[in-house]
Every structure is written in C-alpha cells, then in structure tokens.
Design an enzyme around this catalytic site. Structure first.
Site, PDB file in Angstrom:
ATOM      1  N   LYS A  32       0.861  -1.190   0.000  1.00  0.00           N
ATOM      2  CA  LYS A  32       0.000   0.000   0.000  1.00  0.00           C
ATOM      3  C   LYS A  32       0.893   1.236   0.000  1.00  0.00           C
ATOM      4  O   LYS A  32       1.768   1.381   0.859  1.00  0.00           O
ATOM      5  CB  LYS A  32      -0.903   0.039   1.236  1.00  0.00           C
ATOM      6  CG  LYS A  32      -1.798   1.277   1.272  1.00  0.00           C
ATOM      7  CD  LYS A  32      -2.828   1.203   2.377  1.00  0.00           C
ATOM      8  CE  LYS A  32      -2.357   1.780   3.691  1.00  0.00           C
ATOM      9  NZ  LYS A  32      -2.224   3.247   3.718  1.00  0.00           N
ATOM     10  N   ASP A  59      -3.324   4.360  -2.126  1.00  0.00           N
ATOM     11  CA  ASP A  59      -4.285   4.844  -1.124  1.00  0.00           C
ATOM     12  C   ASP A  59      -4.287   6.376  -1.112  1.00  0.00           C
ATOM     13  O   ASP A  59      -3.705   7.002  -0.229  1.00  0.00           O
ATOM     14  CB  ASP A  59      -3.850   4.270   0.240  1.00  0.00           C
ATOM     15  CG  ASP A  59      -4.734   4.686   1.391  1.00  0.00           C
ATOM     16  OD1 ASP A  59      -5.868   5.131   1.151  1.00  0.00           O
ATOM     17  OD2 ASP A  59      -4.281   4.558   2.548  1.00  0.00           O
ATOM     18  N   LYS A  61      -7.325   8.204  -1.602  1.00  0.00           N
ATOM     19  CA  LYS A  61      -8.628   8.649  -1.070  1.00  0.00           C
ATOM     20  C   LYS A  61      -9.191   9.870  -1.788  1.00  0.00           C
ATOM     21  O   LYS A  61      -9.400  10.936  -1.173  1.00  0.00           O
ATOM     22  CB  LYS A  61      -8.529   8.952   0.428  1.00  0.00           C
ATOM     23  CG  LYS A  61      -8.058   7.773   1.277  1.00  0.00           C
ATOM     24  CD  LYS A  61      -8.118   8.127   2.755  1.00  0.00           C
ATOM     25  CE  LYS A  61      -7.674   7.009   3.671  1.00  0.00           C
ATOM     26  NZ  LYS A  61      -6.232   6.752   3.666  1.00  0.00           N
ATOM     27  N   ASP A  64     -13.760  14.659  -4.853  1.00  0.00           N
ATOM     28  CA  ASP A  64     -13.886  15.938  -5.554  1.00  0.00           C
ATOM     29  C   ASP A  64     -15.115  15.822  -6.455  1.00  0.00           C
ATOM     30  O   ASP A  64     -15.857  14.845  -6.372  1.00  0.00           O
ATOM     31  CB  ASP A  64     -12.595  16.223  -6.350  1.00  0.00           C
ATOM     32  CG  ASP A  64     -12.336  17.723  -6.539  1.00  0.00           C
ATOM     33  OD1 ASP A  64     -13.313  18.462  -6.803  1.00  0.00           O
ATOM     34  OD2 ASP A  64     -11.179  18.149  -6.436  1.00  0.00           O
ATOM     35  N   THR A 119     -11.553   6.038  10.568  1.00  0.00           N
ATOM     36  CA  THR A 119     -11.600   5.574  11.964  1.00  0.00           C
ATOM     37  C   THR A 119     -11.217   6.688  12.944  1.00  0.00           C
ATOM     38  O   THR A 119     -11.437   6.570  14.134  1.00  0.00           O
ATOM     39  CB  THR A 119     -10.689   4.341  12.179  1.00  0.00           C
ATOM     40  OG1 THR A 119      -9.473   4.555  11.480  1.00  0.00           O
ATOM     41  CG2 THR A 119     -11.348   3.087  11.665  1.00  0.00           C
ATOM     42  N   ARG A 211       3.084  -1.068  10.810  1.00  0.00           N
ATOM     43  CA  ARG A 211       4.190  -1.160  11.750  1.00  0.00           C
ATOM     44  C   ARG A 211       4.502  -2.557  12.270  1.00  0.00           C
ATOM     45  O   ARG A 211       5.652  -2.846  12.602  1.00  0.00           O
ATOM     46  CB  ARG A 211       3.946  -0.195  12.922  1.00  0.00           C
ATOM     47  CG  ARG A 211       4.163   1.245  12.503  1.00  0.00           C
ATOM     48  CD  ARG A 211       3.470   2.217  13.413  1.00  0.00           C
ATOM     49  NE  ARG A 211       2.019   2.162  13.281  1.00  0.00           N
ATOM     50  CZ  ARG A 211       1.182   2.944  13.945  1.00  0.00           C
ATOM     51  NH1 ARG A 211       1.643   3.826  14.791  1.00  0.00           N
ATOM     52  NH2 ARG A 211      -0.119   2.837  13.746  1.00  0.00           N
TER      53      ARG A 211
HETATM   54  O1  C5P Z   1       1.089   0.744  11.198  1.00  0.00           O
HETATM   55  P1  C5P Z   1      -0.340   0.321  11.050  1.00  0.00           P
HETATM   56  O2  C5P Z   1      -0.520  -1.180  10.851  1.00  0.00           O
HETATM   57  O3  C5P Z   1      -1.253   0.883  12.111  1.00  0.00           O
HETATM   58  O4  C5P Z   1      -0.754   0.980   9.634  1.00  0.00           O
HETATM   59  C1  C5P Z   1      -2.065   0.884   9.138  1.00  0.00           C
HETATM   60  C2  C5P Z   1      -2.157   1.554   7.812  1.00  0.00           C
HETATM   61  O5  C5P Z   1      -3.520   1.571   7.411  1.00  0.00           O
HETATM   62  C3  C5P Z   1      -1.691   3.002   7.767  1.00  0.00           C
HETATM   63  O6  C5P Z   1      -1.178   3.266   6.454  1.00  0.00           O
HETATM   64  C4  C5P Z   1      -2.958   3.783   8.017  1.00  0.00           C
HETATM   65  O7  C5P Z   1      -2.922   5.070   7.446  1.00  0.00           O
HETATM   66  C5  C5P Z   1      -3.975   2.913   7.278  1.00  0.00           C
HETATM   67  N1  C5P Z   1      -5.359   3.066   7.726  1.00  0.00           N
HETATM   68  C6  C5P Z   1      -5.753   2.857   9.036  1.00  0.00           C
HETATM   69  N2  C5P Z   1      -7.061   3.013   9.393  1.00  0.00           N
HETATM   70  C7  C5P Z   1      -7.972   3.383   8.479  1.00  0.00           C
HETATM   71  C8  C5P Z   1      -7.601   3.596   7.161  1.00  0.00           C
HETATM   72  C9  C5P Z   1      -6.263   3.426   6.812  1.00  0.00           C
HETATM   73  O8  C5P Z   1      -4.930   2.488   9.861  1.00  0.00           O
HETATM   74  N3  C5P Z   1      -9.238   3.502   8.844  1.00  0.00           N
END
Ligand code: C5P
Length: 232
Positions: A32, A59, A61, A64, A119, A211
């Site tokens: 992603k 990603d 998003k 417009d 979220t 992460r």
């Molecule tokens: O590091 P982590 O596993 O928390 O990363 C989750 C990824 O998913 C990040 O790129 C974050 O921006 C994305 N994301 C999220 N929650 C959402 C939409 C996207 O954590 N509702």
C-alpha cells in the site's frame, strides 16, 4: 485476487522504501502506497515498484467533483496500480465517474474501493462537525451499500466491521482492513485492533499491515507470520 496481506509502506522517501523492500529477496508482497510517499516522490515511485513486480494499492482517497475524479482516476489507472480508493462521501455520481475514469481502453481496470467513515471520526465528531446524527455503524453500512450500488468492488473498514459489511453487501464485496496487530504487539495509536488470525476468522479479504511488519526486528519473518496466520 484472493486473500492477501498488504504491507503499508508508510515511508517518507523512495530511499527508505527500497531499503525496506530489498530485504524481501525473492518475495513480492502486495504494497500500500499512501499520500506521504506519493506526494514526496510522485508517480515515478509507482513505476519503480511495479517494475520490481509488486502489486500496489494506491491509497490516495480521492474526493472531488465527478469530472475531476474521473480524469484523475484515468491518470492513476495508467500507472497500472491494482487497487485505488476514494471517499464514499463523494456520493454515487462521483463513484460512477471514478469507475469510468479507471476503465482502460481494453476494458480492464484496477479494483476500486471506498473509505466509509475514517476511523479517526467518532460519533461525536460526526454529529458536531458534519451534522450526521445516525449511529456511526449505520452510516458505515449505508456508505458501503451506496458504494456497492455504484459498482465499486469493496470498502476499507475495520476488521470489526468486515463481517457485517459482507452480510449487508454480499460475500463478494471486498473488505480491506487495517488495524492489524499480532497478539504480542503494541497497539500504537490504533484503538481497535485484531490479529491476522482473527481477521481471517471473520472473513476479511485483505489485511493492511504497517508497523507490525515495517517496525519489526525481522520484517520478512513478520510478513511470513502474517501470511501464515491470515492466508494459512
Ligand atoms: O502501522 P499500522 O498497521 O497501524 O498501519 C495501518 C495503515 O492503514 C496506515 O497506512 C494507516 O494510514 C492505514 N489506515 C488505518 N485506518 C484506516 C484507514 C487506513 O490504519 N481507517
């Protein structure tokens, strides 16, 4: 496309990204790419990663007017990415225009999924700032259904919402779920998390993992563990 683990490449530069990807000798994880890396490096980062043989969920998003989104999606589609996304709040006309823009002359197109409510938006924020009074889970399901009716392929949702989205929109409607952590990981800033194994149980189609893989001592081992728990 079947079930898969998508690694969130939340890096600030191409250099950091390739340093990370170089660890995956012989493996081509689904990636992603988000706004930070895309805005820093431009479309060339997508071409370079595609040249290495990875699938890409871009990603960005989009949100417009329909004509602008249609033309922008045509540009993203020409980069040969595998999944694009937009905000369902842009409404049906924008989502249909996006699909038109994404469709290549040969009739193929990347998958298109919608973000419902971020979220980071909770019930209180929704009521105060955007004057939506309905319960947030109803809003999420309504957006998902609107996206499905516009012809989209799925939604980004929390793992907790994935099975309800399937009940409301059908099993073939894709659920792409972030907020994934191993049982022994720190949650970080994510409030509601689920393990890859639990996400598999509830029927999520794709999990997005950042992460827990990118910050692991051994990212390749963490990726393999994720695949084993989620895909089997
Ligand atoms: O590091 P982590 O596993 O928390 O990363 C989750 C990824 O998913 C990040 O790129 C974050 O921006 C994305 N994301 C999220 N929650 C959402 C939409 C996207 O954590 N509702």
């Amino acid at each position: 496309m079947g079930k898969d683990v998508i690694i969130a490449c939340d890096f600030a530069s191409a250099e950091e990204t390739f340093k990370f990807l170089d660890k995956f000798t012989g493996k081509k994880p689904f990636l992603k790419i988000g706004m930070e890396l895309f805005y820093a490096e431009g479309p060339s980062i997508i071409r370079k990663i595609k040249d290495r043989g990875h699938k890409i969920f871009l990603d960005l998003k989009l949100h417009d007017i329909p004509n602008t989104v249609k033309k922008s999606m045509a540009v993203l589609s020409s980069l040969d990415v595998d999944i694009c996304n937009l905000h369902a709040a842009g409404a049906s006309a924008m989502m249909k225009a996006a699909l038109e823009g994404l469709t290549r002359p040969d009739g193929t197109r990347p998958l298109l999924i919608a973000v419902t409510q971020l979220t980071s938006t909770d019930q209180e924020t929704m009521e105060k700032d955007i004057l939506i009074k309905e319960p947030i889970d109803e809003v999420v399901m309504h957006y998902a259904l609107t996206a499905r009716n516009a012809g989209l392929d799925g939604v980004v949702c929390s793992a907790q919402e994935a099975s309800k989205v399937h009940d409301v929109c059908g099993k073939d409607f894709l659920t792409v779920t972030p907020g994934i952590r191993f049982a022994d990981d720190a949650k970080g800033d994510q409030k509601r998390v689920m393990t890859p194994a639990a996400a598999r149980e509830i029927g999520a189609d794709y999990i997005v993992v950042g992460r827990s893989i990118t910050a692991a001592a051994d990212p390749v081992a963490a990726y393999e563990r994720c695949l084993a728990e989620f895909v089997g």
